[in-house]
Structures are given as structure tokens and as C-alpha cells.
Scaffold this motif. Structure first.
Motif, PDB file in Angstrom:
ATOM      1  N   GLY A   1       2.702  -6.881 -16.201  1.00  0.00           N
ATOM      2  CA  GLY A   1       1.532  -6.931 -15.322  1.00  0.00           C
ATOM      3  C   GLY A   1       1.720  -5.952 -14.196  1.00  0.00           C
ATOM      4  N   GLY A   2       1.595  -6.397 -12.981  1.00  0.00           N
ATOM      5  CA  GLY A   2       1.829  -5.547 -11.829  1.00  0.00           C
ATOM      6  C   GLY A   2       0.530  -5.079 -11.206  1.00  0.00           C
ATOM      7  N   TRP A   3       0.675  -4.530 -10.016  1.00  0.00           N
ATOM      8  CA  TRP A   3      -0.493  -4.091  -9.256  1.00  0.00           C
ATOM      9  C   TRP A   3      -1.185  -2.904  -9.882  1.00  0.00           C
ATOM     10  N   LYS A   4      -0.441  -2.022 -10.510  1.00  0.00           N
ATOM     11  CA  LYS A   4      -1.062  -0.849 -11.128  1.00  0.00           C
ATOM     12  C   LYS A   4      -2.057  -1.299 -12.199  1.00  0.00           C
ATOM     13  N   ASN A   5      -1.642  -2.232 -13.053  1.00  0.00           N
ATOM     14  CA  ASN A   5      -2.548  -2.745 -14.077  1.00  0.00           C
ATOM     15  C   ASN A   5      -3.726  -3.480 -13.457  1.00  0.00           C
ATOM     16  N   PHE A   6      -3.469  -4.243 -12.406  1.00  0.00           N
ATOM     17  CA  PHE A   6      -4.553  -4.955 -11.738  1.00  0.00           C
ATOM     18  C   PHE A   6      -5.612  -3.975 -11.245  1.00  0.00           C
ATOM     19  N   LEU A   7      -5.168  -2.876 -10.620  1.00  0.00           N
ATOM     20  CA  LEU A   7      -6.109  -1.888 -10.101  1.00  0.00           C
ATOM     21  C   LEU A   7      -6.900  -1.229 -11.226  1.00  0.00           C
TER      22      LEU A   7
ATOM     23  N   ALA B   1       0.828  -1.199   0.000  1.00  0.00           N
ATOM     24  CA  ALA B   1       0.000   0.000   0.000  1.00  0.00           C
ATOM     25  C   ALA B   1       0.867   1.255   0.000  1.00  0.00           C
ATOM     26  N   ALA B   2       1.948   1.227   0.782  1.00  0.00           N
ATOM     27  CA  ALA B   2       2.856   2.385   0.818  1.00  0.00           C
ATOM     28  C   ALA B   2       3.513   2.592  -0.543  1.00  0.00           C
ATOM     29  N   GLY B   3       3.926   1.509  -1.180  1.00  0.00           N
ATOM     30  CA  GLY B   3       4.519   1.615  -2.511  1.00  0.00           C
ATOM     31  C   GLY B   3       3.536   2.154  -3.532  1.00  0.00           C
ATOM     32  N   LEU B   4       2.301   1.663  -3.497  1.00  0.00           N
ATOM     33  CA  LEU B   4       1.286   2.139  -4.433  1.00  0.00           C
ATOM     34  C   LEU B   4       0.957   3.605  -4.191  1.00  0.00           C
TER      35      LEU B   4
ATOM     36  N   ASN C   1      -9.376  -3.886 -12.667  1.00  0.00           N
ATOM     37  CA  ASN C   1     -10.341  -4.443 -11.714  1.00  0.00           C
ATOM     38  C   ASN C   1     -10.815  -3.408 -10.697  1.00  0.00           C
ATOM     39  N   PRO C   2     -11.390  -2.304 -11.142  1.00  0.00           N
ATOM     40  CA  PRO C   2     -11.767  -1.260 -10.178  1.00  0.00           C
ATOM     41  C   PRO C   2     -12.818  -1.709  -9.174  1.00  0.00           C
ATOM     42  N   GLY C   3     -13.679  -2.648  -9.536  1.00  0.00           N
ATOM     43  CA  GLY C   3     -14.715  -3.117  -8.636  1.00  0.00           C
ATOM     44  C   GLY C   3     -14.215  -4.029  -7.537  1.00  0.00           C
TER      45      GLY C   3
END
Length: 107
Positions: free
Chosen positions: A92-98, A13-16, A101-103
Motif C-alpha cells: 500500500g503506502g501513500w504513493k498508491n493512495f495518491l 509531505a517532505a518525504g513525498l 484517489n486523485p480527487g
């Protein structure tokens, strides 16, 4: 295990929050990348890092070599890809996941 999961979540979360790219590698992938054997022991990983990085000695605590192995694995995974940007469709990565997948994200 629960405490480790919480710590990992806070770190991510801190990284994001700071838009720092986040990468994750399975332990087997790290061992495979460093030693060529996904079932290698911590001692084998430490010995290979000693050779790869020309270290005088292996650290007393294998947690230190585990962390170093993650960094070496990340280098190996990304060095052949040229200047791949974190979060690109190839990594990929968390940024793309977010974004994709906004819901699924609770704020």
C-alpha cells in the motif's frame, strides 16, 4: 495532539516531495512486533529492545526506545517479504493512495 499532527503532516509531505517511501505502524502493532504483546508498556518494549539488540543499557528517555522500536518493527515487517518495494500493491503506502484517489488530494 494538533501540533503532533501538523509535524507528522510536514514530515510526510517532505518525504513525498523527495519520493521517500512512507510507512506507518499503529502503536499496538509496534509493541506486538517487538515484544509479542500489543499491550506492552514502554518499559517492556525498552527491555526487549535491550535484549534483541544486545544493548549495554536502556536509554534514559523512552522516546528514544520508541523510535528504535518503530525501526525494529519495520525491519520485522519487511524482512520476511524479501525485496518488497515500498508503495507496491502488497504494502500500500501513500504513493498508491495518491494515485488511486486523485480527487481527494488538495493542492
Amino acid at each position: 495532539m494538533l501540533k503532533l499532527g501538523r509535524a507528522q503532516g510536514v514530515a510526510m509531505a517532505a518525504g513525498l516531495h523527495r519520493t521517500t517511501p512512507i510507512f506507518e505502524y499503529a502503536p499496538r502493532k509496534i509493541k506486538q512486533s517487538v515484544t509479542g504483546n500489543g499491550n506492552a508498556s514502554k518499559e517492556q518494549v525498552a527491555a526487549m529492545l535491550k535484549n534483541l539488540l544486545n544493548l549495554d543499557q536502556v536509554p534514559d528517555y523512552l522516546d528514544a526506545t520508541d523510535a528504535l522500536a518503530v525501526a525494529v518493527c519495520h525491519f520485522f515487517q519487511n524482512s520476511s517479504a524479501g525485496s518488497m518495494k515500498p508503495g507496491s500493491s502488497k504494502t500500500g503506502g501513500w504513493k498508491n493512495f495518491l494515485v488511486e484517489n486523485p480527487g481527494r488530494v488538495i493542492t
